[in-house]
Structure formats: C-alpha cells, structure tokens
Design an enzyme around this catalytic site. Structure first.
Site, PDB file in Angstrom:
ATOM      1  N   GLU A 168       0.795  -1.194  -0.160  1.00 45.06           N
ATOM      2  CA  GLU A 168       0.090   0.017   0.045  1.00 45.06           C
ATOM      3  C   GLU A 168       0.861   1.496   0.053  1.00 45.06           C
ATOM      4  OE1 GLU A 168      -3.645   0.077   0.145  1.00 45.06           O
ATOM      5  OE2 GLU A 168      -3.560  -1.977   0.010  1.00 45.06           O
ATOM      6  N   CYS A 175      -3.141  11.121   3.891  1.00 39.99           N
ATOM      7  CA  CYS A 175      -3.176  10.451   2.554  1.00 39.99           C
ATOM      8  C   CYS A 175      -3.338  10.949   1.353  1.00 39.99           C
ATOM      9  CB  CYS A 175      -4.919   9.835   2.703  1.00 39.99           C
ATOM     10  SG  CYS A 175      -5.294   8.851   4.365  1.00 39.99           S
ATOM     11  N   HIS A 204      -4.586   1.372   7.360  1.00 44.27           N
ATOM     12  CA  HIS A 204      -3.166   1.718   7.131  1.00 44.27           C
ATOM     13  C   HIS A 204      -2.369   2.260   8.374  1.00 44.27           C
ATOM     14  CE1 HIS A 204      -4.579   2.975   2.657  1.00 44.27           C
ATOM     15  NE2 HIS A 204      -3.913   1.566   2.656  1.00 44.27           N
TER      16      HIS A 204
HETATM   17  O1  SUG Z   1      -7.948   2.618   0.185  1.00 40.47           O
HETATM   18  N1  SUG Z   1     -10.709   4.830   0.485  1.00 40.47           N
HETATM   19  C1  SUG Z   1      -9.057   4.517   0.565  1.00 40.47           C
HETATM   20  C2  SUG Z   1      -8.714   5.649   1.536  1.00 40.47           C
HETATM   21  C3  SUG Z   1      -7.264   5.565   1.445  1.00 40.47           C
HETATM   22  C4  SUG Z   1      -6.491   6.136   2.439  1.00 40.47           C
HETATM   23  N2  SUG Z   1      -5.175   6.522   2.361  1.00 40.47           N
HETATM   24  C5  SUG Z   1      -4.317   6.317   3.264  1.00 40.47           C
HETATM   25  N3  SUG Z   1      -4.616   6.166   4.561  1.00 40.47           N
HETATM   26  N4  SUG Z   1      -3.067   6.651   3.163  1.00 40.47           N
HETATM   27  C6  SUG Z   1      -8.858   3.226   0.904  1.00 40.47           C
HETATM   28  O2  SUG Z   1      -9.389   2.676   1.554  1.00 40.47           O
HETATM   29  C7  SUG Z   1     -12.929   4.473  -0.516  1.00 40.47           C
HETATM   30  C8  SUG Z   1     -13.475   4.416  -1.834  1.00 40.47           C
HETATM   31  C9  SUG Z   1     -15.128   4.611  -1.788  1.00 40.47           C
HETATM   32  O3  SUG Z   1     -15.561   3.926  -1.009  1.00 40.47           O
HETATM   33  O4  SUG Z   1     -15.737   5.083  -2.702  1.00 40.47           O
HETATM   34  C10 SUG Z   1     -11.255   4.472  -0.538  1.00 40.47           C
HETATM   35  O5  SUG Z   1     -10.905   3.754  -1.345  1.00 40.47           O
END
Ligand code: SUG
Length: 448
Positions: free
Chosen positions: A174, A371, A250
């Site tokens: 990730e 993020c 994460h």
């Molecule tokens: O991968 N949300 C992302 C959020 C990522 C956050 N990044 C970090 N923590 N670095 C994920 O879960 C949700 C998309 C949706 O539900 O429409 C989403 O992909």
C-alpha cells in the site's frame, strides 16, 4: 547542498464519489451511497496545497486518473463501444462500474513507496508503485501511477522507477501509507520504517480477525531490496492486529513520523519497546536523535483516532526546527482529541503548532491530510530535475482552480456513473490537465 521534503498532493479526480468500496475503512463503509461533491473535494485539496506553499514549503501536484476505467471493464468481459461498455456494466454489474469509477488515486500516500537518494545503494531516488491489490478499485491504479510518476521524475540519472510488486495478496503493498523515513536532515542517510499488517509466508505472525491486513512483511522487504536499502537503514515493525480490526487499515491512520520524531498511538504497534529501541540505535548510528511521542489510550482511544484522523496528519519541519501538525477539521470536532492537541502544543515538545483544514469530501472516504500527499525528499539538484510543471506556484493554483470550476460537477450519485457523458467530461478535463502540468500522454485514452 540544501534538501527538502516535497509534498506531492493528489488532485481529486472528477468522479470522486462514495462507493462504499473499502471493507475495513470505517468512513468509506459508513458514507456509502451518499451524494459527493467532486468540485468541492478538488477545491478543498487545492486549498491545502496553496496554504502549504504560502507557508514556504515546496509543494507539488500529482494528477488524478482516467475514470471510468473502461479498460478495466473490458478486461472483465464488457465489450462494444466505450458507451456500451459502461451501459452494460451498469445494467449487469453495478458494483464493478462503481469500482471502475473510483477517484481513489487521490490518496497518493498509497501511490508508491519512495526512498531518497541518501538511503539507496545507487544514490538515486527510488520509487515502487504500490500494487494496492487488496481492493479491486485500487489495484487498477498502478499502471497509470507509474506513467505519471515517470513523467514527473523522468531523469534517469536521479530517479529509478520500479513496477508494482506481483499482484497477489501475499505481496499486498500500500505504498508510503505504511512507510516513514526518519533522519536528522532530509539530505542525510536516514532510517526507513516499514510497517506491515501480517506475514504471508510465516504463520507465526499474528493477523487481524475481522478486517484485512493490506500490507505484508514480504512486500515491505521486497521494496527495501528493490531500493537498495542497507540493513542498518531499515526497521520493520508489525502493526497491532487489534487496531486493524478497529478500522486502522493503514499505519498512517495511527502514526506519523518526520525528521527525528515518531508521533503514534500507544496501541499502534506490536513489540513497541523493542521497535523503538531499534529505531533509536539505528538513528544514533546516523548521528540522529530519535524521539517518540506516544499518545495514551486513556486520553485518546483508538476509536477517537479513527474517527478524527488525528494521526493522519502532516508533520512538517519549519525553518526554525520546530514542527507543525496539519490536521483535519474532524480533530477539532472531537473534544478529547482537541484537548490532547492543546496540551501537545503548549508543552515544550517538538510540535509547536496545529493547523486545521477542511477536507470533509475526502475524509468521508477515509482520506485525511496525510493520505492526500506523497512525500519525496530531494536535494537541490534532484529538485531541479523534477518536471517543473508539477510544482505548485500561485499561477498554477489559479489555473487549477479555474480548471476544476470549468470541468467538475458539484454533485455525483451512483446513478450518474452510468452516464456516458461523464467519461467524455473526464477525458476532456484530463487532456487539458496533462497540458497544464506538462505531463505528455499518460492516460489510456491518450496512448491507445
Ligand atoms: O484505500 N478509500 C481509500 C482511502 C485511502 C486512505 N489512504 C491512506 N490512509 N493513506 C482506501 O480505503 C474509498 C472509496 C469508496 O468507498 O468510494 C477508498 O478507496
């Protein structure tokens, strides 16, 4: 030579929506099916970029991706013209259309892992695109991510790019969301801290029971090998499986580091004391004095951390050596977290100021300030080798806000994703964007 940490922020794409796509990410699941506002989302992100630039930080922009991803739908058997592919997916498999429309590439902390040149064997800055293979909607990001990063950091004398790891769960990666770098100065050799959720090949490691551990130890080790990091320049640590089960999908949801400081929740890791000792020892060997701030659970519970995204903050070094914490508005809304932050900045510790940003559109999908940014530590020569089109300036900010206002919708619901017009709108916008950012042809519609 001077060196910098440059934050490249993901520009929110025109299809930003709440698809409920991320099992294990509490915000994504609980806001599923709400109407989104892509225009507001992109403007909120740009405002943060502008504010950091105005404070004197070097700020960059990372372009969003082409969505709907018609190519992904074709690979799943939908055929015909692009409009027919979308229409058939909407009729027969709406969840797949929703996944192929996600603007999730905005969370560029997951785009790649980056190792600065001072840490790597060949003295180049290394990038490994993250395979993000825990979720289909994210697993389709890395080919375009690689092209965009290649167009931003094109000079092979300074930059080395690695393709994503094999696309299997055993190498789930990730990117920088599970990677932090500690150092005395950005240009000096540091210690890279890789946090994994489970081991894919060794059953002695514990694993979460409810939600997936997206990052494996073996993926982290592979990235460290690819980047040519030395044994003395890395520390691997396991995330506490019980916090993953509470929504910490994460590590950057429960810890953030910068310079010589790790700011983390008491429950973030397994074997915390041994891990902190290893960091202290390895950093001392590099002339750095490691410090950590552990936030006690009786002041901020894991649940408060997940709701407020206290740790999904940007920890930035200011010219006077003190640190600034960039937090989302949700931290101010949580009385326990806000009280903790008041105490933190009034103490004589390294974090002296907290700045609050409204990033609600992204937050509702589980994406806070950290993020939205990919950190790249660069020396002056390397910074000069970066494509200048992606470095934020006041005129670029004006151009990008004008571009968003011209092309983005202010409401998007699931039913809108089936509209073939949306694809045309996105392609028109992105074609213009590649000219604004001087990226050349990076999108499937530009190269196929
Ligand atoms: O991968 N949300 C992302 C959020 C990522 C956050 N990044 C970090 N923590 N670095 C994920 O879960 C949700 C998309 C949706 O539900 O429409 C989403 O992909």
């Amino acid at each position: 030579m001077k060196s910098f940490e440059v934050n490249f922020d993901g520009l929110v794409g025109p299809t930003h929506n709440y698809g409920g796509l991320s099992f294990g990410n509490v915000a994504s699941q609980s806001n599923s099916q709400q109407a989104s506002n892509p225009k507001e989302a992109a403007l909120q992100g740009l405002e943060k970029m502008k504010a950091l630039m105005d404070m004197g930080f070097v700020q960059g922009v990372l372009a969003p991706q082409e969505r709907p991803d018609v190519g992904a739908l074709r690979s799943l058997g939908f055929a015909g013209t692009d409009a027919q592919v979308i229409e058939r997916a909407a009729k027969e498999a709406m969840p797949l259309l929703v996944a192929s429309c996600s603007a999730s590439s905005m969370w560029v902390a997951n785009a790649a892992t980056v190792s600065p040149s001072a840490d790597t064997a060949d003295g180049r800055v290394h990038f490994t695109a993250a395979n993000l293979n825990c979720k289909f909607h994210r697993s389709i990001e890395h080919p375009t991510t690689s092209r965009v990063l290649g167009a931003m950091f094109a000079d092979q004398q300074h930059f080395a790019h690695h393709a994503a790891l094999p696309a299997v769960a055993q190498f789930g990666d990730e990117g920088a969301a599970n990677h932090t770098r500690f150092c005395r100065d950005y240009g000096e050799a540091g210690v890279e801290f890789f946090v994994y959720g489970r081991s894919a090949f060794d059953s002695r490691y514990p694993a979460p029971q409810k939600y997936p551990a997206r990052q494996t130890l073996e993926a982290s080790q592979a990235v460290a090998r690819l980047h040519g990091l030395s044994e003395e320049g890395v520390v691997f640590a396991q995330q506490n499986p019980s916090v993953i089960d509470q929504g910490v999908f994460h590590n950057d949801v429960i810890a953030v580091g910068n310079g010589e400081l790790l700011f983390h929740h008491q429950d973030a890791f397994l074997n915390t004391e041994a891990m902190l000792d290893e960091l202290r020892r390895k950093l001392a060997a590099r002339g750095a004095q490691f410090q950590s701030i552990s936030v006690p659970r009786d002041q901020v519970a894991v649940e408060d951390a997940v709701r407020s995204y206290l740790f999904n903050s940007q920890l930035l070094s200011r010219a006077d050596g003190s640190m600034l914490l960039i937090v989302p508005e949700e931290c101010r809304a949580n009385p326990r977290v806000w009280q903790y932050l008041q105490g933190l900045t009034s103490a004589s510790g390294p974090i002296r100021e907290v700045k609050v940003f409204d990033l609600k559109q992204s937050m509702q999908n589980g994406g806070g300030p950290a993020c939205l940014r990919l950190r790249v530590a660069l020396n002056e020569t390397e910074l000069a080798a970066v494509n200048p089109g992606v470095i934020m300036t006041a005129p670029l900010y004006d151009t990008l806000t004008g571009w968003v206002n011209k092309h983005y919708r202010d409401a998007l619901r699931e039913s809108d994703l089936a509209d073939p017009q949306l694809l045309l709108e996105c392609r028109t916008a992105l074609d213009e964007l590649t000219q604004i950012l001087k990226l050349g042809s990076v999108y499937p519609f530009q190269i196929n």
